[in-house]
Design a protein around this motif. Structure first.
Motif, PDB file in Angstrom:
ATOM      1  N   ILE A   1      -0.928  -9.878  -0.824  1.00  0.00           N
ATOM      2  CA  ILE A   1      -0.408 -11.021  -0.061  1.00  0.00           C
ATOM      3  C   ILE A   1      -0.416 -12.307  -0.875  1.00  0.00           C
ATOM      4  CG2 ILE A   1      -1.139  -9.958   2.096  1.00  0.00           C
ATOM      5  CD1 ILE A   1      -3.423 -11.892   2.281  1.00  0.00           C
TER       6      ILE A   1
ATOM      7  N   THR B   1       0.367  -3.511   3.211  1.00  0.00           N
ATOM      8  CA  THR B   1       0.764  -4.740   2.507  1.00  0.00           C
ATOM      9  C   THR B   1       1.331  -4.466   1.127  1.00  0.00           C
ATOM     10  OG1 THR B   1      -1.551  -5.004   1.811  1.00  0.00           O
ATOM     11  CG2 THR B   1      -0.812  -6.266   3.737  1.00  0.00           C
TER      12      THR B   1
ATOM     13  N   VAL C   1      -5.639  -5.806  -0.615  1.00  0.00           N
ATOM     14  CA  VAL C   1      -4.810  -6.523   0.365  1.00  0.00           C
ATOM     15  C   VAL C   1      -4.557  -7.951  -0.108  1.00  0.00           C
ATOM     16  CG1 VAL C   1      -4.623  -7.300   2.754  1.00  0.00           C
ATOM     17  CG2 VAL C   1      -5.731  -5.110   2.247  1.00  0.00           C
TER      18      VAL C   1
ATOM     19  N   ASN D   1       5.106  -7.435   4.919  1.00  0.00           N
ATOM     20  CA  ASN D   1       4.024  -7.436   5.903  1.00  0.00           C
ATOM     21  C   ASN D   1       2.927  -8.452   5.593  1.00  0.00           C
ATOM     22  OD1 ASN D   1       5.313  -5.290   7.238  1.00  0.00           O
ATOM     23  ND2 ASN D   1       4.286  -3.772   5.968  1.00  0.00           N
ATOM     24  N   ALA D   2       3.080  -9.182   4.489  1.00  0.00           N
ATOM     25  CA  ALA D   2       2.048 -10.149   4.100  1.00  0.00           C
ATOM     26  C   ALA D   2       1.860 -11.216   5.167  1.00  0.00           C
ATOM     27  CB  ALA D   2       2.419 -10.790   2.761  1.00  0.00           C
TER      28      ALA D   2
END
Length: 580
Positions: A316, A274, A312, A279-280
């Motif tokens: 995100i 992430t 992470v 890719n979030a």
């Protein structure tokens, strides 16, 4: 490589196959397949079809290389002979494609390539059936020895292919050994990660499959470590995401009964994946937000696991929609809890996450007050780093929510008392952060400035005008100028005669004082207190210094000189009247 050279290699390889009494048929076949794979790289026609055939050949080679050497079943010999025949066909096609004369026409050549690809699929299927039947088994030990540090790329590639074969078709113990060996080389040599991700068919996909190896947490643990090792490289992250790694990594975080180290490795892999914000959404779509927040709230979570989970969530949270969803899922309460963590890293991450999700956008009064209260409590028992980050968060909150309500709540919560303690004995970085926060807070309302005077900030700000740190001196002067805008605080200041003397002394260019602009601004404010202050300033001999500052376009200096000049003119007028 010319067509003649290819033909010679084919003939040499065929000779080897004719001598089973010297070298086992299977070993000869593996060598022949690898030779064929190498020869396909020079072909310029039908590249997509050759790429597909090459992937099948790599799978076939690694599966054969990993087999138990003791098998002599007629069924195996028949399979090997069939494979050898197909490999011979493929080698002849290499010669035809390398010649580029397309003997028989391109359509026929294309058809022949499709036939070879179909035969290879059939051989792979039969080989899997043979393994499943138990006639042929994976060797009980890692047959190939690990390449040394100076090994060629081809040696490394062959070694990785062998390990991947064992991951695909070995029993539980063999898979564990292969994973352990793979993790060892991934930790020590970056070349293995690239070869696994880019050059070995299904290399990454095999690891992702093992993340969900039911009932075997040890295999999942080793697979998660390998995935995390590959995820360290930005160039390989896309391969992991494409192979579907995100969903099983999140499921590992949710699995009960699995060792904590497996969850730590899964969270570590997600943290690295992430770091690329693309890719979030994948993490959010597979239920990652509730799982990660649960880790942050669970007292049984290890410090390392919490750190990775926070990493992470921090990544995100950069997506506004995901940030709002995090708040809906109880992120604020989870992060408030983290601000009281005993682990410094987790505590700091909790503060930073609060700043990310709670200091932006509209928050309810209770949520805002809860955040402010948590940040103030860190100032009591947090580490110097945690205190510094908390003060920065308070400063940012004052910027993003510059309301009287925020300022009032900070005053009521005891923030000023704690900040004053830090100014008196904190580390330089903490002093700077405290000064920034109180200065920002003081600009919110006159009530806060009065409260600062009541709390005893004036003597500390004056003392810090001569601190060793230039940044501290500068911010102390700026904060003092703001505090002195309140009449009650000016009275406090001039009551101590030394306070004004210190300010005047620091105007001397030879003094390594704070930025003169803020000192002069404070003096301008003090002239509003009465003629006594103006006379003291004029009599101090600092007018010369002020004139030099005015020449450098310091507006406050020009303003102060003007005020002093006016005062002198009025004094002269009254003196004339009194003497007449």
């Amino acid at each position: 490589m010319t067509s003649d050279m290819v033909q010679e290699e084919v003939e040499e390889s065929a000779t080897v196959l004719e001598q089973p009494q010297e070298i086992s048929l299977r070993r000869d076949l593996v060598d022949l397949v690898n030779l064929l794979i190498s020869s396909t790289y020079i072909l310029r026609c039908f590249q997509s079809k050759w790429q597909l055939i090459r992937l099948k050949l790599e799978h076939l080679s690694s599966s054969l290389a990993a087999a138990d050497h003791s098998s002599n079943s007629p069924r195996i010999l028949d399979l090997l002979q069939s494979v050898a025949a197909t490999v011979g066909e493929a080698q002849r096609l290499v010669v035809r494609c390398a010649d580029e004369s397309y003997s028989g026409g391109k359509l026929l050549l294309r058809s022949d390539l499709d036939v070879v690809a179909a035969k290879l699929d059939l051989h792979l299927k039969r080989l899997e059936e043979v393994y499943a039947s138990g006639i042929l088994t994976i060797g009980r030990a890692i047959v190939l020895s690990r390449p040394d540090a100076g090994a060629s790329r081809d040696d490394i590639r062959f070694y990785v292919k062998d390990l991947v074969s064992r991951l695909k078709i070995g029993d539980v113990e063999m898979r564990l050994r292969a994973l352990s060996a793979l993790n060892e080389v991934l930790r020590e040599d970056d070349r293995y990660a690239r070869i696994l991700s880019v050059e070995v068919a299904d290399g990454v996909a095999s690891l992702v499959t093992l993340l969900e190896y039911c009932g075997r947490g040890d295999i999942q643990e080793e697979a998660a470590e390998a995935v995390a090792a590959v995820a360290r490289f930005d160039s390989h992250k896309a391969a992991l995401v494409t192979a579907g790694a995100v969903a099983p990594l999140i499921r590992l975080l949710e699995t009960s009964g699995i060792r904590m180290v497996a969850k730590e490795r899964a969270a570590s892999a997600l943290k690295m994946l992430t770091e690329n914000s693309d890719n979030a959404w994948s993490v959010s779509a597979h239920g990652g937000v509730p799982a990660l927040l649960s880790i942050c709230s669970d007292e049984s979570s290890t410090s390392e696991l919490v750190r990775y989970a926070c990493g992470v969530l921090r990544s995100i949270s950069g997506v506004e929609e995901i940030k709002r969803y995090m708040v809906e899922q109880g992120a604020v309460a989870a992060f408030i809890k983290l601000t009281g963590a005993s682990d410094e890293v987790a505590q700091v991450q909790g503060i930073e996450l609060l700043l990310a999700v709670a200091c932006h956008g509209e928050q309810s009064t209770s949520a805002r007050d809860g955040v402010l209260g948590a940040l103030v409590r860190v100032l009591d028992a947090g580490s110097p780093k945690a205190k510094e980050v908390s003060l920065r968060a308070i400063e940012n909150l004052c910027i993003t929510s510059p309301s009287v309500a925020v300022a009032d709540h900070l005053v009521v919560s005891g923030f000023l008392d704690r900040a004053l303690i830090l100014l008196r004995g904190g580390e330089v970085s903490v002093q700077e952060a405290a000064l920034k926060a109180v200065s920002r807070l003081g600009s919110a309302s006159e009530a806060v400035k009065r409260a600062m005077g009541d709390a005893g900030f004036i003597p500390e700000l004056v003392r810090l005008l001569e601190a060793r740190s230039f940044q501290v001196r500068e911010m102390a002067a700026e904060a003092l100028a703001g505090v002195l805008s309140v009449h009650k605080n000016r009275k406090r200041f001039v009551k101590e005669e030394e306070n004004l003397n210190r300010l005047l002394r620091l105007l001397n260019p030879e003094e390594k004082s704070a930025t003169k602009r803020f000192l002069v601004a404070a003096l301008v404010t003090l002239t509003d207190h009465g003629t006594t202050v103006r006379r003291r300033i004029a009599a101090s001999g600092c007018v010369e210094h002020l004139e030099k500052l005015a020449e450098t376009d310091v507006a406050e200096a020009k303003k102060l000189i003007k005020k002093l000049s006016s005062a002198n003119r009025f004094t002269a007028i009254f003196a004339g009247i009194w003497s007449s």
